[in-house]
Design an enzyme around this catalytic site. Structure first.
Site, PDB file in Angstrom:
ATOM      1  CB  CYS A  36      63.366 -37.498  75.936  1.00 20.82           C
ATOM      2  SG  CYS A  36      62.628 -37.851  74.326  1.00 20.82           S
ATOM      3  N   GLY A  53      54.929  -9.655  53.931  1.00 20.56           N
ATOM      4  CA  GLY A  53      53.732 -10.157  54.617  1.00 20.56           C
ATOM      5  C   GLY A  53      53.878 -10.316  56.110  1.00 20.56           C
ATOM      6  CB  THR A  54      56.091  -9.916  58.666  1.00 19.17           C
ATOM      7  OG1 THR A  54      56.115  -9.909  60.112  1.00 19.17           O
ATOM      8  CG2 THR A  54      57.237  -9.065  58.140  1.00 19.17           C
ATOM      9  CG  ASN A 103      52.180  -5.707  54.477  1.00 21.51           C
ATOM     10  OD1 ASN A 103      50.971  -5.530  54.396  1.00 21.51           O
ATOM     11  ND2 ASN A 103      52.744  -6.313  55.502  1.00 21.51           N
ATOM     12  CG  ASP A 143      52.226 -21.826  56.391  1.00 19.27           C
ATOM     13  OD1 ASP A 143      53.365 -22.063  55.923  1.00 19.27           O
ATOM     14  OD2 ASP A 143      51.630 -20.745  56.202  1.00 19.27           O
ATOM     15  CD  GLN A 167      57.778 -13.027  61.585  1.00 18.04           C
ATOM     16  OE1 GLN A 167      57.372 -12.595  62.645  1.00 18.04           O
ATOM     17  NE2 GLN A 167      57.707 -12.336  60.472  1.00 18.04           N
ATOM     18  CG  ASN A 168      54.408 -17.775  57.599  1.00 19.20           C
ATOM     19  OD1 ASN A 168      54.239 -16.906  58.447  1.00 19.20           O
ATOM     20  ND2 ASN A 168      54.273 -17.556  56.305  1.00 19.20           N
ATOM     21  CG  HIS A 198      57.812 -17.871  65.213  1.00 22.15           C
ATOM     22  ND1 HIS A 198      57.039 -16.825  64.774  1.00 22.15           N
ATOM     23  CD2 HIS A 198      58.838 -17.308  65.900  1.00 22.15           C
ATOM     24  CE1 HIS A 198      57.570 -15.676  65.171  1.00 22.15           C
ATOM     25  NE2 HIS A 198      58.671 -15.946  65.844  1.00 22.15           N
ATOM     26  CB  ALA A 245      53.294 -12.011  49.027  1.00 25.14           C
TER      27      ALA A 245
HETATM   28  C1  BJW Z   1      49.946  -9.530  53.249  1.00 23.58           C
HETATM   29  C2  BJW Z   1      48.969 -10.092  52.445  1.00 23.58           C
HETATM   30  C3  BJW Z   1      49.366 -10.511  51.176  1.00 23.58           C
HETATM   31  C4  BJW Z   1      48.048  -9.610  54.319  1.00 23.58           C
HETATM   32  N1  BJW Z   1      50.640 -10.330  50.794  1.00 23.58           N
HETATM   33  N2  BJW Z   1      51.186  -9.363  52.843  1.00 23.58           N
HETATM   34  C5  BJW Z   1      60.548  -6.792  72.666  1.00 23.58           C
HETATM   35  C6  BJW Z   1      59.576  -5.837  72.864  1.00 23.58           C
HETATM   36  C7  BJW Z   1      58.290  -6.210  73.268  1.00 23.58           C
HETATM   37  C8  BJW Z   1      57.947  -7.549  73.461  1.00 23.58           C
HETATM   38  C9  BJW Z   1      58.889  -8.492  73.253  1.00 23.58           C
HETATM   39  C10 BJW Z   1      60.182  -8.114  72.873  1.00 23.58           C
HETATM   40  N3  BJW Z   1      60.913  -9.234  72.726  1.00 23.58           N
HETATM   41  C11 BJW Z   1      60.120 -10.297  72.985  1.00 23.58           C
HETATM   42  C12 BJW Z   1      58.894  -9.886  73.323  1.00 23.58           C
HETATM   43  C13 BJW Z   1      57.704 -10.761  73.674  1.00 23.58           C
HETATM   44  C14 BJW Z   1      57.059 -11.391  72.464  1.00 23.58           C
HETATM   45  C15 BJW Z   1      56.650 -10.298  71.484  1.00 23.58           C
HETATM   46  O1  BJW Z   1      57.327 -10.005  70.511  1.00 23.58           O
HETATM   47  N4  BJW Z   1      55.494  -9.706  71.687  1.00 23.58           N
HETATM   48  C16 BJW Z   1      55.007  -8.658  70.802  1.00 23.58           C
HETATM   49  C17 BJW Z   1      53.583  -8.991  70.339  1.00 23.58           C
HETATM   50  C18 BJW Z   1      55.113  -7.325  71.467  1.00 23.58           C
HETATM   51  N5  BJW Z   1      57.984 -12.349  71.844  1.00 23.58           N
HETATM   52  C19 BJW Z   1      58.088 -13.592  72.272  1.00 23.58           C
HETATM   53  O2  BJW Z   1      57.445 -14.022  73.225  1.00 23.58           O
HETATM   54  C20 BJW Z   1      59.092 -14.461  71.538  1.00 23.58           C
HETATM   55  N6  BJW Z   1      59.941 -15.078  72.473  1.00 23.58           N
HETATM   56  C21 BJW Z   1      60.936 -14.420  73.078  1.00 23.58           C
HETATM   57  O3  BJW Z   1      61.229 -13.280  72.766  1.00 23.58           O
HETATM   58  O4  BJW Z   1      61.578 -15.134  74.039  1.00 23.58           O
HETATM   59  C22 BJW Z   1      62.279 -14.431  75.055  1.00 23.58           C
HETATM   60  C23 BJW Z   1      61.240 -14.135  76.137  1.00 23.58           C
HETATM   61  C24 BJW Z   1      60.946 -15.127  77.027  1.00 23.58           C
HETATM   62  C25 BJW Z   1      60.008 -14.851  78.039  1.00 23.58           C
HETATM   63  C26 BJW Z   1      59.337 -13.623  78.057  1.00 23.58           C
HETATM   64  C27 BJW Z   1      59.640 -12.646  77.104  1.00 23.58           C
HETATM   65  C28 BJW Z   1      60.610 -12.913  76.120  1.00 23.58           C
HETATM   66  C29 BJW Z   1      58.398 -15.593  70.806  1.00 23.58           C
HETATM   67  C30 BJW Z   1      57.456 -15.120  69.770  1.00 23.58           C
HETATM   68  C31 BJW Z   1      56.721 -16.314  69.158  1.00 23.58           C
HETATM   69  C32 BJW Z   1      55.580 -15.848  68.299  1.00 23.58           C
HETATM   70  N7  BJW Z   1      54.711 -16.917  68.084  1.00 23.58           N
HETATM   71  C33 BJW Z   1      53.583 -16.730  67.191  1.00 23.58           C
HETATM   72  C34 BJW Z   1      52.652 -17.920  67.360  1.00 23.58           C
HETATM   73  C35 BJW Z   1      53.308 -19.199  66.780  1.00 23.58           C
HETATM   74  C36 BJW Z   1      52.510 -20.384  67.065  1.00 23.58           C
HETATM   75  C37 BJW Z   1      51.136 -20.296  66.470  1.00 23.58           C
HETATM   76  O5  BJW Z   1      51.010 -20.064  65.248  1.00 23.58           O
HETATM   77  O6  BJW Z   1      50.179 -20.467  67.194  1.00 23.58           O
HETATM   78  O7  BJW Z   1      54.026 -16.603  65.843  1.00 23.58           O
HETATM   79  S1  BJW Z   1      52.672 -15.214  67.421  1.00 23.58           S
HETATM   80  C38 BJW Z   1      52.289 -14.940  65.740  1.00 23.58           C
HETATM   81  O8  BJW Z   1      52.889 -13.671  65.330  1.00 23.58           O
HETATM   82  C39 BJW Z   1      53.006 -16.044  64.968  1.00 23.58           C
HETATM   83  C40 BJW Z   1      53.642 -15.256  63.842  1.00 23.58           C
HETATM   84  O9  BJW Z   1      54.749 -15.973  63.326  1.00 23.58           O
HETATM   85  C41 BJW Z   1      54.011 -13.961  64.497  1.00 23.58           C
HETATM   86  C42 BJW Z   1      54.241 -12.835  63.534  1.00 23.58           C
HETATM   87  O10 BJW Z   1      53.084 -12.488  62.848  1.00 23.58           O
HETATM   88  P1  BJW Z   1      53.165 -12.070  61.320  1.00 23.58           P
HETATM   89  O11 BJW Z   1      53.699 -13.180  60.529  1.00 23.58           O
HETATM   90  O12 BJW Z   1      53.854 -10.784  61.192  1.00 23.58           O
HETATM   91  O13 BJW Z   1      51.608 -11.966  60.939  1.00 23.58           O
HETATM   92  P2  BJW Z   1      50.565 -10.782  61.225  1.00 23.58           P
HETATM   93  O14 BJW Z   1      49.216 -11.378  61.197  1.00 23.58           O
HETATM   94  O15 BJW Z   1      50.925 -10.001  62.412  1.00 23.58           O
HETATM   95  O16 BJW Z   1      50.717  -9.817  59.965  1.00 23.58           O
HETATM   96  C43 BJW Z   1      50.303 -10.206  58.669  1.00 23.58           C
HETATM   97  C44 BJW Z   1      50.780  -9.156  57.679  1.00 23.58           C
HETATM   98  O17 BJW Z   1      50.543  -9.633  56.365  1.00 23.58           O
HETATM   99  C45 BJW Z   1      50.039  -7.815  57.793  1.00 23.58           C
HETATM  100  O18 BJW Z   1      50.985  -6.761  57.811  1.00 23.58           O
HETATM  101  C46 BJW Z   1      49.204  -7.752  56.508  1.00 23.58           C
HETATM  102  O19 BJW Z   1      48.990  -6.436  56.022  1.00 23.58           O
HETATM  103  C47 BJW Z   1      50.031  -8.559  55.576  1.00 23.58           C
HETATM  104  N8  BJW Z   1      49.317  -9.174  54.440  1.00 23.58           N
HETATM  105  N9  BJW Z   1      47.775 -10.087  53.136  1.00 23.58           N
HETATM  106  C48 BJW Z   1      51.511  -9.728  51.646  1.00 23.58           C
HETATM  107  N10 BJW Z   1      48.459 -11.052  50.322  1.00 23.58           N
HETATM  108 ZN    ZN Z   2      60.479 -38.512  74.600  1.00 21.29          ZN
END
Ligand code: BJW
Ligand code: ZN
Length: 229
Positions: free
Chosen positions: A115, A173-174, A199, A89, A86-87, A104, A217
């Protein structure tokens, strides 16, 4: 393998929702759900670029950690291996992973608003913001998936297919709160894969895991390589 922000935390990349003593992204007092949203992109693309430029600047000084390197080595150890992240980076590739399914997008790529062609945009800070499309000269946006946007064509289908044929599925890590990515471990489990979580904390998807290894991780993943000899 499904990775999230936590796999980059030990490199110094802030996470979105914290956990494991990580720093959380904050910028000008705004929350990521507001900044990284389709609504903000439509209302103020310049602001979204500034937010990404801030993060891209931070990434220029950041290196992959032992967790990324362990996953890169696993790719060569197993015949059928898929790394889904999902990263945005690019640290998996920097560590040597070759085939990465980026759900993502990638922060070092831009996409033309006219375009839709994509191109590398590694300049930081950008000379021109928004950068101009190399094909048509139109303004471009970061090629990442913001909240409320659809994932790139085909990538989720490939991820789901890999999850569906997995014997072993790792979620690393998610927090497991963002969909559709959080649906992948469920798919794997339904098809009878063993699911292992890495995690430092329990998460919203821990209940899917057969085992949760509570740890970082960068410390846990290299141990698997050792255990396998
Ligand atoms: C460690 C550690 C160490 C710490 N070792 N671990 C169904 C139900 C409800 C809502 C929805 C649904 N389906 C879709 C939705 C809407 C929405 C959504 O899911 N919302 C939820 C918040 C409820 N989804 C979307 O909008 C998606 N699109 C979609 O579904 O399209 C159809 C649609 C269209 C129109 C309307 C609705 C639906 C797209 C999602 C895109 C997410 N984008 C982001 C931002 C990317 C750009 C940017 O970076 O700015 O992606 S959001 C952000 O969260 C980023 C991440 O990839 C993503 C996930 O986060 P992640 O990776 O899990 O990180 P954290 O911070 O949450 O967790 C970190 C973890 O690491 C923790 O657990 C720590 O404990 C752990 N950790 N140190 C291992 N050393
Ligand atoms: Zn273009």
């Amino acid at each position: 393998m499904l990775t999230g922000a936590g796999v980059s935390a030990e490199s110094g990349v802030p996470t979105f929702r914290g956990g494991g003593d990580t720093e959380i992204w904050t910028w000008r007092g705004k929350h990521i759900t507001e900044l990284s949203s389709a609504e903000m992109m439509a209302a103020d693309p310049k602001l979204v670029w500034e937010w990404f430029d801030y993060r891209r600047g931070m990434l220029t000084t950041i290196e992959p950690n032992p967790g990324h390197f362990a996953l890169a080595r696993w790719e060569h150890r197993f015949e059928d291996f898929a790394l889904i992240t999902q990263n945005i980076d690019d640290l998996h590739r920097a560590a040597g992973s070759m085939n990465v399914l980026e759900l993502h997008g990638n922060t070092w790529r831009a996409r033309c608003l006219g375009c839709a062609s994509t191109f590398e945009a590694r300049e930081c800070p950008l000379e021109e913001s928004p950068p101009r499309c190399l094909a048509c000269g139109g303004p471009a946006r970061p090629d990442v998936v913001l909240f409320g946007e659809l994932l790139p064509d085909g990538v989720f289908e490939r991820a789901e297919e890999a999850a569906g044929r997995a014997d072993l599925f790792f979620m690393i890590g998610t927090s497991g709160v963002v969909f559709p990515a959080a649906g992948l471990p469920r798919t794997a489990k339904r098809k009878r894969a063993r699911v292992i979580e890495v995690n430092p904390e329990m998460t919203d998807i821990s209940f899917i895991a057969d085992f949760t290894i509570l740890g970082k991780a960068g410390e846990v993943l290299p141990q698997f390589l050792k255990a396998r000899g």
